[in-house]
Write an enzyme that holds these catalytic residues in place. Structure first.
Site, short mmCIF file in Angstrom:
data_model
loop_
_atom_site.label_atom_id
_atom_site.label_comp_id
_atom_site.label_asym_id
_atom_site.label_seq_id
_atom_site.Cartn_x
_atom_site.Cartn_y
_atom_site.Cartn_z
N SER A 242 0.67 -1.26 -0.07
CA SER A 242 0.04 0.12 0.06
C SER A 242 0.86 1.07 0.04
CB SER A 242 -0.90 -0.02 1.32
OG SER A 242 -0.06 0.31 2.42
N LYS A 243 0.17 2.32 -0.25
CA LYS A 243 1.04 3.56 -0.05
C LYS A 243 1.94 3.54 1.04
CE LYS A 243 -1.28 6.37 -3.36
NZ LYS A 243 -2.93 6.16 -3.36
N ARG A 244 1.51 3.10 2.32
CA ARG A 244 2.42 3.15 3.42
C ARG A 244 3.77 2.69 2.88
NH1 ARG A 244 1.89 -0.27 6.91
NH2 ARG A 244 0.50 -1.66 6.11
N HIS A 245 4.23 1.71 2.15
CA HIS A 245 5.36 1.22 1.51
C HIS A 245 5.93 2.16 0.67
CE1 HIS A 245 3.15 -2.32 2.99
NE2 HIS A 245 4.20 -2.37 3.54
N GLY A 246 5.39 3.31 0.40
CA GLY A 246 6.18 4.14 -0.63
C GLY A 246 5.20 4.21 -1.91
#
Ligand code: GLU
Length: 478
Positions: A242-246
């Site tokens: 997800s966006k949390r990972h970049g």
């Protein structure tokens, strides 16, 4: 069997790396089998679809070199297929299914359907358990597919093996909305049948849709395609990507200066491998070796550090210096916010082999060589305070004196003068050269010093040394 595969992106967002990976696997499979690779734009959600996203998706595929073979209209060498061209066809299929008794009109209101779902929930059943053909048949409303409750739906997934879905977990799903627009299930299945798709290779998130598509295809009197569900992408922490990972949009990687061939290589490794030891491989090798059945069913880890490493490898070992410089140029100009003059370009070309060794992505190039293209450097204050110590003023004064005396402004002569200075002052490179580096480039990290000074030229080098010396003197106070 002739292989015909498709990817079916919805133009409701930028091309996701997971979809790019699915596209790549479809393409590899088609090319390995000598088959056909189709791009179909799933734009049944007209309100959320946009030409901007469509252009991003097709641009991403082209950038990766995933060429497609058929289609109509604009969008590629062959155009693409698009679902919004085919609403009449979907309606015709839905009505034929009603005619044949495989589907029915349903005009129950949402409250009644909610009640049926709540009842199923209370009893611990699948929420669609009671959403079945009502006693009283309607002649308007949505069209639902009537899921036969007689036997389980089974199929052999190329990657996951035998799959079994009991009918009680498949609701009588809507195929045509009351406004006459098709749902994903109807449009997708109709197209897969009409375009003669042999294999549907798509993400595992779509697995719950597959029994519905099989039933629909059978009801349409067609031989359903073979299915292969690709494992989902996870982050290095083991959670769904997800966006949390970049960045999850492929365009972010394009814009940061990842090489398409490195991205291709990296995406190919997300669930597949060429053999037990080869990590770096090219398109032809991948096409020659690709085998859908050897794709892993375990989650694939999208690890940006590994991608960075791989991209750095490609930059260092797979590009000639000229290629590197040419490919870096647009990123450099974007980073600087302007075009380079011919002289400035030559200065970059001179340093390019050294920069090539030091960057992981092309967008990093601008920071490495920015000192060449500004009137005055802006000091990185952390570098300044780390490097400028008592005694640095002497170093800068000595460096100035010796560099003023250098006759031919070339790397060797510059190096000889400064090494002599280190010897005379009896100081090491860190104490003696780092202040020069910060004075001239603004940062304690730069391409190798002597080459950097040579590229910068005598006048600018001397001017920067003087300016730094003045700043040092001013900060030392009276
Ligand atoms: N438009 C669907 C998606 O992007 C297509 C899925 C499929 O391959 O059937 O998720």
């Amino acid at each position: 069997m002739t292989v015909r595969v498709r990817i079916a992106p919805s133009p409701t967002g930028f091309l996701h790396v997971g979809n790019a990976r699915a596209a790549l696997f479809n393409w590899l499979f088609a090319r390995h089998e000598g088959g056909t690779f189709i791009v179909r734009i799933d734009d049944t959600d007209v309100a959320r679809s946009s030409p901007e996203f469509e252009e991003d998706i097709l641009g991403g595929l082209r950038w990766l070199g995933l060429d497609w073979d058929e289609g109509v209209g604009v969008g590629g060498p062959h155009g693409t297929y698009r679902q919004s061209d085919r609403f009449d066809r979907y309606r015709e299929v839905a009505e034929a299914l009603v005619e044949a008794g495989h589907a029915y009109y349903d005009d129950r209101d949402p409250a009644e359907l909610d009640e049926l779902r709540a009842r199923a929930q209370r009893e611990g059943r699948h929420p669609g358990f009671y959403i079945r053909r009502p006693e009283r048949e309607a002649t308007a409303g949505v069209i639902r597919f009537s899921v036969p409750q007689t036997r389980p739906v089974t199929f052999t997934d190329v990657i996951r093996g035998e799959m079994v879905f009991t009918p009680d977990v498949i609701d009588d799903f809507v195929i045509l909305r009351s406004d006459g627009t098709p749902t994903y299930h109807l449009a997708s299945t109709t197209d897969d049948v009409d375009y003669g798709i042999s294999h549907v290779v798509r993400g595992e998130d779509l697995l719950p849709s597959t029994p519905k598509h099989l039933l629909l295809a059978q009801a349409m009197g067609a031989e359903p395609p073979i299915y292969a569900h690709l494992p989902l992408l996870f982050g290095p922490d083991g959670k769904k990507l997800s966006k949390r990972h970049g960045d999850t949009a492929l365009r972010a990687y394009r814009e940061a200066g990842y090489l398409p061939e490195a991205m291709f290589n990296y995406l190919a490794l997300l669930g597949w491998s060429l053999d037990a030891e080869t990590t770096i491989f090219g398109r032809e090798e991948a096409v020659a070796a690709f085998d859908l059945a050897s794709v892993s069913k375990n989650p694939a880890i999208f690890d940006r550090d590994k991608l960075d490493w791989m991209n750095g490898e490609y930059i260092r070992t797979r590009l000639s210096t000229e290629e590197f410089a040419d490919r870096a140029r647009p990123f450099l100009e974007t980073g600087l916010g302007r075009r380079l003059t011919d002289a400035e370009w030559e200065a970059f070309v001179a340093l390019a082999p050294l920069v090539q060794e030091r960057v992981k992505v092309l967008a990093d190039v601008a920071d490495q060589v920015r000192f060449l293209y500004v009137e005055e450097v802006e000091y990185d204050e952390r570098s300044w305070s780390k490097v400028m110590k008592p005694g640095s003023e002497t170093v800068l004064t000595e460096a100035l004196r010796r560099l003023e005396a250098v006759e031919a402004w070339e790397t060797d002569a510059i190096e000889a003068a400064l090494r002599q200075m280190l010897a005379d002052l009896e100081i090491g490179a860190s104490k003696g050269l780092q202040p020069i580096r910060v004075a001239v480039t603004g940062s304690s990290v730069s391409p190798p010093l002597f080459e950097s000074l040579a590229a910068l030229g005598r006048d600018r080098t001397l001017r920067r040394l003087r300016r730094a010396r003045e700043r040092l003197a001013a900060s030392a106070g009276p």
